[in-house]
Design an enzyme around this catalytic site. Structure first.
Site, mmCIF file in Angstrom:
data_model
loop_
_atom_site.group_PDB
_atom_site.id
_atom_site.type_symbol
_atom_site.label_atom_id
_atom_site.label_comp_id
_atom_site.label_asym_id
_atom_site.label_seq_id
_atom_site.Cartn_x
_atom_site.Cartn_y
_atom_site.Cartn_z
ATOM 1 N N GLY A 44 3.167 2.266 10.756
ATOM 2 C CA GLY A 44 4.125 3.355 10.577
ATOM 3 C C GLY A 44 4.917 3.700 11.829
ATOM 4 N N GLY A 55 3.101 -1.065 4.247
ATOM 5 C CA GLY A 55 3.118 0.355 3.912
ATOM 6 C C GLY A 55 4.535 0.793 3.573
ATOM 7 N N GLY A 56 5.205 1.401 4.545
ATOM 8 C CA GLY A 56 6.525 2.011 4.328
ATOM 9 C C GLY A 56 7.508 1.151 3.548
ATOM 10 C CG ASN A 65 -1.682 1.246 1.444
ATOM 11 O OD1 ASN A 65 -1.766 2.078 0.535
ATOM 12 N ND2 ASN A 65 -2.254 1.424 2.621
ATOM 13 C CD1 TRP A 66 3.322 0.980 -2.836
ATOM 14 C CD2 TRP A 66 3.173 2.014 -4.819
ATOM 15 N NE1 TRP A 66 3.876 0.151 -3.786
ATOM 16 C CE2 TRP A 66 3.792 0.767 -4.999
ATOM 17 C CE3 TRP A 66 2.968 2.845 -5.921
ATOM 18 C CZ2 TRP A 66 4.226 0.327 -6.264
ATOM 19 C CZ3 TRP A 66 3.397 2.417 -7.176
ATOM 20 C CH2 TRP A 66 4.022 1.167 -7.332
#
Ligand code: 13P
Length: 257
Positions: A178, A239-240, A10-11
């Protein structure tokens, strides 16, 4: 039942379409057919990069699968700034994130709104990745499972057992997103198991067996193998680390670690 692991990047609100193309090119350079055999690998760019990545996947015959981060629940209409499920389906988007915690916390998405989106995504022939997860406060109060069960019940209202099979649920504890703080593999496994149990009670055991339950929250090259070894964890929503081609490639190669 053997479930194919689903590794998704997921960018979020990162990368313009040119940077997105570059990331996919670098990522796929690091992957081999056996990696695509071991897992389904999904990239979830911002809307502005979907068309570019779709074209790249088609032209280069990449085995990557395309996902979107959000959508509206109507097929069309006077909803300035929104994107409809049929528009995404036309772009060969296969998965749509529904109810990511950032959308719940920052954009006021309630279980009822998430439910409308889940049903609209299914109606357009795509697969929702329904995101659930508790906050730190809720976990510390011992309410993690109750919160997640409530989110599942609210978001899956009016969805049939046959539609639930084949769906994806991402368990993402908010405090792990995050933050660099991952749930222990045991806690993550227990919560993914609790998701499946709740689905089994609400629908049927067989339907719940078909659902892939991902873990998300600070998944990195260093912790992915341990997480993926857990029997209830069927994949990762990243994510990251998905913004770094080499890191995400290592995550996609979890079966070789
Ligand atoms: P991080 O991997 O950056 O913690 O993000 C997780 C996430 O929200 C994926 O949807």
């Amino acid at each position: 039942m053997a479930r194919t692991p689903l590794i998704a990047g997921n960018w979020k609100m990162h990368l313009n379409h040119l940077e997105a193309i570059q990331l996919v090119q670098q990522l796929t350079y690091h992957l081999e057919p056996r990696d695509y055999d071991a897992s389904e690998i999904v990239v979830i760019p911002p809307f502005t990069a979907l068309r570019s990545i779709q074209t790249l996947i088609e032209n280069d015959r990449l085995d990557l699968v395309l996902g979107a981060q959000n959508c509206h629940w109507e097929d069309g209409g006077a909803f300035t700034g929104e994107i409809s499920p049929p528009m995404l389906a036309k772009l060969k988007v296969a998965y749509v994130l529904c109810g990511h915690s950032e959308r719940r916390a920052l954009f006021g998405e309630t279980d009822e709104i998430v439910n409308r989106k889940v049903r609209a995504v299914l109606a357009a022939g795509m697969t929702p990745i329904l995101c659930v997860g508790e906050t730190l406060e809720q976990r510390e109060a011992g309410d993690a499972e109750t919160v997640v069960r409530g989110q599942l019940a609210g978001s899956l209202e009016g969805v049939g057992a046959e539609q639930v099979t084949g769906m994806v649920v991402a368990y993402e504890p908010v405090w792990a997103i995050g933050t660099g703080r991952t749930a222990t593999s045991t806690d993550a496994n227990d919560m993914c198991g609790a998701v499946r149990a709740a689905l089994g009670e609400r629908f049927t055991g067989a339907a719940a067996e078909g659902v892939r339950v991902q873990y998300g929250g600070s998944v990195k090259p260093g912790n992915v193998a341990e997480l993926m070894r857990q029997p209830e964890i069927d994949g990762a929503l990243v994510g990251g680390a998905s913004l770094d081609a080499e890191d995400f490639a290592v995550i996609c190669r979890h079966h070789r670690l």
